[in-house]
Design an enzyme around this catalytic site. Structure first.
Site, mmCIF file in Angstrom:
data_model
loop_
_atom_site.group_PDB
_atom_site.id
_atom_site.type_symbol
_atom_site.label_atom_id
_atom_site.label_comp_id
_atom_site.label_asym_id
_atom_site.label_seq_id
_atom_site.Cartn_x
_atom_site.Cartn_y
_atom_site.Cartn_z
ATOM 1 N N HIS A 182 0.860 -1.185 0.000
ATOM 2 C CA HIS A 182 0.000 0.000 0.000
ATOM 3 C C HIS A 182 0.900 1.240 0.000
ATOM 4 C CE1 HIS A 182 -2.683 3.065 1.629
ATOM 5 N NE2 HIS A 182 -3.658 2.325 1.146
ATOM 6 N N ASP A 305 -11.258 1.289 -0.937
ATOM 7 C CA ASP A 305 -10.339 2.206 -0.269
ATOM 8 C C ASP A 305 -11.068 3.017 0.797
ATOM 9 O OD1 ASP A 305 -7.844 3.138 0.356
ATOM 10 O OD2 ASP A 305 -7.468 4.146 -1.552
HETATM 11 C C1 1WB Z 1 -5.878 9.211 1.598
HETATM 12 C C2 1WB Z 1 -5.879 8.002 0.935
HETATM 13 C C3 1WB Z 1 -5.276 9.319 2.839
HETATM 14 C C4 1WB Z 1 -5.289 6.911 1.535
HETATM 15 C C5 1WB Z 1 -4.689 8.215 3.415
HETATM 16 O O1 1WB Z 1 -4.145 8.381 4.636
HETATM 17 C C6 1WB Z 1 -4.689 6.997 2.757
HETATM 18 C C7 1WB Z 1 -6.514 10.368 0.987
HETATM 19 C C8 1WB Z 1 -3.420 7.394 5.259
HETATM 20 O O2 1WB Z 1 -7.310 10.169 0.039
HETATM 21 O O3 1WB Z 1 -6.263 11.476 1.417
HETATM 22 C C9 1WB Z 1 -5.285 5.620 0.848
HETATM 23 O O4 1WB Z 1 -5.153 4.612 1.506
HETATM 24 O O5 1WB Z 1 -5.468 5.563 -0.359
HETATM 25 MN MN MN Z 2 -5.762 2.805 0.709
#
Ligand code: 1WB
Ligand code: MN
Length: 349
Positions: A182, A305
């Site tokens: 990830h 997600d």
């Molecule tokens: C976001 C996306 C933020 C993910 C995250 O924080 C993770 C975002 C840990 O869209 O701002 C992710 O997992 O794709």
């Molecule tokens: Mn993610």
């Protein structure tokens, strides 16, 4: 009427209060990591009610069995394959990281045991201490019955092609369990042009960082040593499927010129043999069609997600995908059942 397809979403984030608290400490530390931007916004907001805080990601991460389950019911999502959210335990010192990974795995196993048809889980481990990580990986699969592993890209600016991580790769391969790589924010030397315009995270930086990680693994020849290792990438493969032709062409030129190590297979062959991808955060039918044609319908898995992407549009994206029912069943659940060893629906009461 029963839904036509079982729906297993495969990149679904959660957290536990102890990890959230340690990430708040990271936010308050003088860390120069590019992850601090987002960690601060989620775990230690200076603008309560605005930015990331307004999206209540933290609430969505910590509440698994009530609000999330209710939303899953509402939108017809059968199962979330849960994983401890980025950056996982990878910003902590080795001892703290090792302890918190084990604690998060215990809690995750409890959730899965309480709701065996609704939740499965990817185990965390602390790459900062590779030998202890390998032990935890064995425990997570053999005792906790979790379904694979989650890693959030680099650890202290190092990538899995570094031989120090071989114990981790050996464990995953021997256990027959997939590692989901990830994103997290870019490593120190890679962060320069990602520091402004909001490029640090999901808009662009995450893909650059994680795609580079996977390419390093392929060009290094690591998959000759671990031919049965399976890696999962989110976000429609972090753009790698689109690059495969050029990666192949330029890598063979760099190998001939002595700039890339010689490898048994081509980049495309490694990608087809050792990787699967998920659709997390890329709700684009054209990209999906390309990925299926390039990698095959057996190698693409559906993901939401959550909580970073809302559930309803991710369900609608796959429900309305212009593919036949056989392909849709693979994307929605059969590939996830195979790769993450999730029992088929009829086998679980
Ligand atoms: C976001 C996306 C933020 C993910 C995250 O924080 C993770 C975002 C840990 O869209 O701002 C992710 O997992 O794709
Ligand atoms: Mn993610």
């Amino acid at each position: 009427m029963a839904a036509k397809f079982r729906k297993i979403a495969t990149e679904e984030a959660f957290s536990i209060p102890e990890v959230a608290e340690s990430l708040r400490d990271v936010a308050r530390s003088p860390s120069q990591s590019l992850d601090r931007v987002l960690v601060k916004g989620i775990y230690d907001s200076d603008t309560p009610g605005k930015g990331y805080d307004a999206l209540n990601f933290l609430g969505g991460l910590l509440d698994v069995e009530e609000r999330r389950l209710a939303q899953m019911d509402e939108f017809g999502v059968d199962m979330h394959l849960l994983s401890l959210t980025a950056p996982g335990v990878q910003m902590f010192d080795a001892d703290t990281a090792t302890d918190l990974a084990a604690l998060a795995n215990d809690r995750l196993a409890d959730i899965c045991a309480r709701h065996p048809t609704r939740f499965a889980g990817l185990a965390s481990f602390a790459p900062q201490s590779p030998k202890r990580a390998a032990k935890e990986m064995e425990r997570a699969i053999n005792e906790l019955k979790l379904n694979g592993f989650i890693l959030n890209s680099h650890t202290n600016d190092e990538y899995l092609d570094d031989p120090k991580y071989w114990p981790v790769l050996e464990a995953a391969e021997a256990l027959g369990a997939c590692i989901y790589i990830h994103p997290r924010a870019a490593s120190y030397g890679f962060k320069g042009p990602l520091q402004d315009y909001g490029l640090d995270s999901a808009m662009w930086g995450y893909g650059m960082e994680t795609g580079t990680h996977a390419v390093r693994m392929m060009v290094s020849g690591l998959f000759d040593r671990f031919p049965k290792l399976t890696i999962c990438l989110g976000h429609m493969g972090e753009a790698i499927p689109f690059w495969l032709w050029r990666l192949n062409f330029m890598n063979s030129r760099a190998q001939a010129g002595g700039r890339s190590p010689k490898t048994e297979l081509s980049m495309e062959e490694y990608f087809l043999r050792n990787f699967v991808i998920t659709t997390s955060g890329v709700e684009d039918h054209l990209a999906l069609d390309y990925a299926i044609r390039k990698l095959g319908a057996d190698n693409v898995l559906w993901a939401i997600d959550y909580p970073y992407q809302p559930m309803a549009p991710a369900v609608e994206f796959m429900e309305s995908a212009p593919v036949d029912d056989e392909t849709k069943a693979k994307l929605f659940h059969r590939n996830a059942e195979r790769v993450f060893r999730i029992a088929p629906a009829e086998a679980v009461q």
